[in-house]
Design a protein around this motif. Structure first.
Motif, PDB file in Angstrom:
ATOM      1  N   UNK A 108       0.837  -1.205   0.000  1.00 38.93           N
ATOM      2  CA  UNK A 108       0.000   0.000   0.000  1.00 38.93           C
ATOM      3  C   UNK A 108       0.869   1.251   0.000  1.00 38.93           C
ATOM      4  N   UNK A 109       1.956   1.231   0.786  1.00 41.41           N
ATOM      5  CA  UNK A 109       2.859   2.377   0.795  1.00 41.41           C
ATOM      6  C   UNK A 109       3.466   2.590  -0.591  1.00 41.41           C
ATOM      7  N   UNK A 110       3.797   1.506  -1.279  1.00 40.17           N
ATOM      8  CA  UNK A 110       4.319   1.611  -2.643  1.00 40.17           C
ATOM      9  C   UNK A 110       3.273   2.184  -3.589  1.00 40.17           C
ATOM     10  N   UNK A 111       2.028   1.744  -3.430  1.00 46.06           N
ATOM     11  CA  UNK A 111       0.943   2.276  -4.249  1.00 46.06           C
ATOM     12  C   UNK A 111       0.788   3.784  -4.026  1.00 46.06           C
ATOM     13  N   UNK A 112       0.810   4.184  -2.760  1.00 44.96           N
ATOM     14  CA  UNK A 112       0.653   5.602  -2.439  1.00 44.96           C
ATOM     15  C   UNK A 112       1.790   6.439  -3.019  1.00 44.96           C
ATOM     16  N   UNK A 113       2.996   5.847  -3.065  1.00 46.21           N
ATOM     17  CA  UNK A 113       4.140   6.569  -3.613  1.00 46.21           C
ATOM     18  C   UNK A 113       3.965   6.851  -5.104  1.00 46.21           C
ATOM     19  N   UNK A 114       3.154   6.044  -5.777  1.00 49.07           N
ATOM     20  CA  UNK A 114       2.925   6.228  -7.209  1.00 49.07           C
ATOM     21  C   UNK A 114       1.674   7.074  -7.499  1.00 49.07           C
ATOM     22  N   UNK A 173     -17.120  11.886  -0.682  1.00 50.06           N
ATOM     23  CA  UNK A 173     -17.125  12.613   0.589  1.00 50.06           C
ATOM     24  C   UNK A 173     -16.137  13.765   0.661  1.00 50.06           C
ATOM     25  N   UNK A 174     -15.459  14.088  -0.441  1.00 47.98           N
ATOM     26  CA  UNK A 174     -14.496  15.187  -0.401  1.00 47.98           C
ATOM     27  C   UNK A 174     -14.399  15.823  -1.781  1.00 47.98           C
ATOM     28  N   UNK A 175     -14.220  17.142  -1.851  1.00 52.18           N
ATOM     29  CA  UNK A 175     -14.098  17.783  -3.163  1.00 52.18           C
ATOM     30  C   UNK A 175     -12.770  17.475  -3.850  1.00 52.18           C
ATOM     31  N   UNK A 176     -11.768  17.041  -3.065  1.00 50.32           N
ATOM     32  CA  UNK A 176     -10.462  16.744  -3.661  1.00 50.32           C
ATOM     33  C   UNK A 176      -9.880  15.498  -3.001  1.00 50.32           C
ATOM     34  N   UNK A 177      -9.967  14.347  -3.657  1.00 49.36           N
ATOM     35  CA  UNK A 177      -9.386  13.119  -3.097  1.00 49.36           C
ATOM     36  C   UNK A 177      -7.867  13.101  -3.274  1.00 49.36           C
ATOM     37  N   UNK A 178      -7.162  13.778  -2.383  1.00 50.35           N
ATOM     38  CA  UNK A 178      -5.711  13.883  -2.502  1.00 50.35           C
ATOM     39  C   UNK A 178      -5.041  12.643  -1.912  1.00 50.35           C
ATOM     40  N   UNK A 179      -3.713  12.674  -1.828  1.00 59.63           N
ATOM     41  CA  UNK A 179      -2.961  11.528  -1.348  1.00 59.63           C
ATOM     42  C   UNK A 179      -3.305  11.213   0.110  1.00 59.63           C
ATOM     43  N   UNK A 180      -3.601  12.242   0.899  1.00 58.98           N
ATOM     44  CA  UNK A 180      -3.967  12.011   2.305  1.00 58.98           C
ATOM     45  C   UNK A 180      -5.291  11.256   2.395  1.00 58.98           C
ATOM     46  N   UNK A 181      -6.253  11.613   1.531  1.00 59.96           N
ATOM     47  CA  UNK A 181      -7.537  10.893   1.511  1.00 59.96           C
ATOM     48  C   UNK A 181      -7.334   9.438   1.120  1.00 59.96           C
ATOM     49  N   UNK A 182      -6.510   9.210   0.088  1.00 64.87           N
ATOM     50  CA  UNK A 182      -6.280   7.841  -0.363  1.00 64.87           C
ATOM     51  C   UNK A 182      -5.574   7.024   0.710  1.00 64.87           C
ATOM     52  N   UNK A 183      -4.615   7.614   1.396  1.00 60.27           N
ATOM     53  CA  UNK A 183      -3.933   6.903   2.488  1.00 60.27           C
ATOM     54  C   UNK A 183      -4.928   6.514   3.579  1.00 60.27           C
ATOM     55  N   UNK A 184      -5.799   7.446   3.948  1.00 59.39           N
ATOM     56  CA  UNK A 184      -6.796   7.161   4.987  1.00 59.39           C
ATOM     57  C   UNK A 184      -7.720   6.027   4.559  1.00 59.39           C
ATOM     58  N   UNK A 185      -8.103   6.012   3.292  1.00 61.81           N
ATOM     59  CA  UNK A 185      -9.010   4.976   2.798  1.00 61.81           C
ATOM     60  C   UNK A 185      -8.328   3.612   2.751  1.00 61.81           C
ATOM     61  N   UNK A 186      -7.105   3.560   2.252  1.00 60.47           N
ATOM     62  CA  UNK A 186      -6.430   2.281   2.050  1.00 60.47           C
ATOM     63  C   UNK A 186      -5.935   1.659   3.356  1.00 60.47           C
ATOM     64  N   UNK A 187      -5.680   2.480   4.361  1.00 67.47           N
ATOM     65  CA  UNK A 187      -5.150   1.969   5.631  1.00 67.47           C
ATOM     66  C   UNK A 187      -6.202   1.949   6.735  1.00 67.47           C
ATOM     67  N   UNK A 188      -7.466   2.075   6.381  1.00 66.20           N
ATOM     68  CA  UNK A 188      -8.532   2.031   7.392  1.00 66.20           C
ATOM     69  C   UNK A 188      -8.870   0.567   7.675  1.00 66.20           C
ATOM     70  N   UNK A 189      -8.121  -0.035   8.592  1.00 63.66           N
ATOM     71  CA  UNK A 189      -8.284  -1.446   8.939  1.00 63.66           C
ATOM     72  C   UNK A 189      -8.903  -1.634  10.317  1.00 63.66           C
ATOM     73  N   UNK A 190      -9.518  -0.590  10.875  1.00 67.37           N
ATOM     74  CA  UNK A 190      -9.810  -0.636  12.308  1.00 67.37           C
ATOM     75  C   UNK A 190     -11.291  -0.623  12.643  1.00 67.37           C
TER      76      UNK A 190
END
Length: 219
Positions: free
Chosen positions: A22-28, A40-57
């Motif tokens: 996932x970290x490799x994916x985010x780097x690309x 849920x957001x006007x701009x799905x930036x890298x921070x949004x994608x990180x939150x979505x991909x690492x939401x395991x809780x």
């Protein structure tokens, strides 16, 4: 015990690979140049994608069947698609080892949910700081969906799949009710009704499924 230690070590390695992929994916993912949309957001930036991909809780008190949804679309180039493929392969490996544990050492599951987050300090700090309780194993192995070919159009619509039906015994139903507020009038009514049902009578727990967003793809 040797089997348990081996399976736990394999799962830890598989979990590490999921996180690393996932970290490799985010780097690309370059949110400055990638075309993306999210509900849920006007701009799905890298921070949004990180939150979505690492939401395991799980959150405290969260229903074990519930998950948080991240509805969005990302236009991916070949490099990003390859990174997604690697992530899904890592998730498959995690699921394979987890299935072996459920068959051979199911008593490890509670320990796994508590221990795995400590392997990644950043994830553990997020877990502790956000009031999150424990690892949601299903979220670790769920695939990131990818279209089979370039798309001409996408239509999104809310969809409800109906109801879930789970078989229960009278005693199981009684335990579920007693775990709630047994002083509440509606709980007392149900407990009285259960008392008049023979122990061998099969019961069903029926619950409506939560609506989900479905993407209809046009190629």
């Amino acid at each position: 015990m040797d089997v348990q230690y081996r399976l736990l070590a394999e799962l830890e390695a598989a979990f590490d690979q999921v996180i690393q992929s996932i970290e490799n994916l985010l780097a690309h993912y370059d949110d400055a140049t990638s075309s993306a949309w999210a509900l849920d957001t006007p701009r799905p930036d890298a921070a949004w994608l990180r939150r979505a991909l690492l939401d395991f809780w799980y959150e405290d008190g969260q229903d074990g069947r519930a998950t948080r949804s991240y509805v969005g679309l990302i236009a991916a180039n070949d490099t990003l698609l390859e990174a997604v493929s690697e992530t899904n392969a890592a998730k498959d490996r995690f699921a394979e080892v987890l299935a072996q544990i459920r068959e051979q050492a199911a008593d490890l599951i509670p320990e796994i949910k508590a221990v795995l987050p400590f392997r990644h300090p950043a994830l553990h700090d997020h877990l502790r700081g956000q009031g999150l309780a424990r690892l949601h194993l299903k979220q670790c192995w769920r695939h990131l969906p990818v279209a089979d070919a370039p798309l001409a159009r996408v239509r999104l619509a809310w969809y409800t799949s109906g109801r879930s039906i789970k078989r229960l015994s009278v005693r199981e139903a009684e335990r579920k009710l007693l775990a709630l507020n047994s002083d509440a009038p509606h709980i007392r009514i149900q407990l009285r009704r259960l008392a008049g049902i023979p122990d061998g009578e099969p019961l069903a727990q029926v619950q409506r499924q939560a609506p989900v967003m479905r993407a209809n793809l046009f190629f």
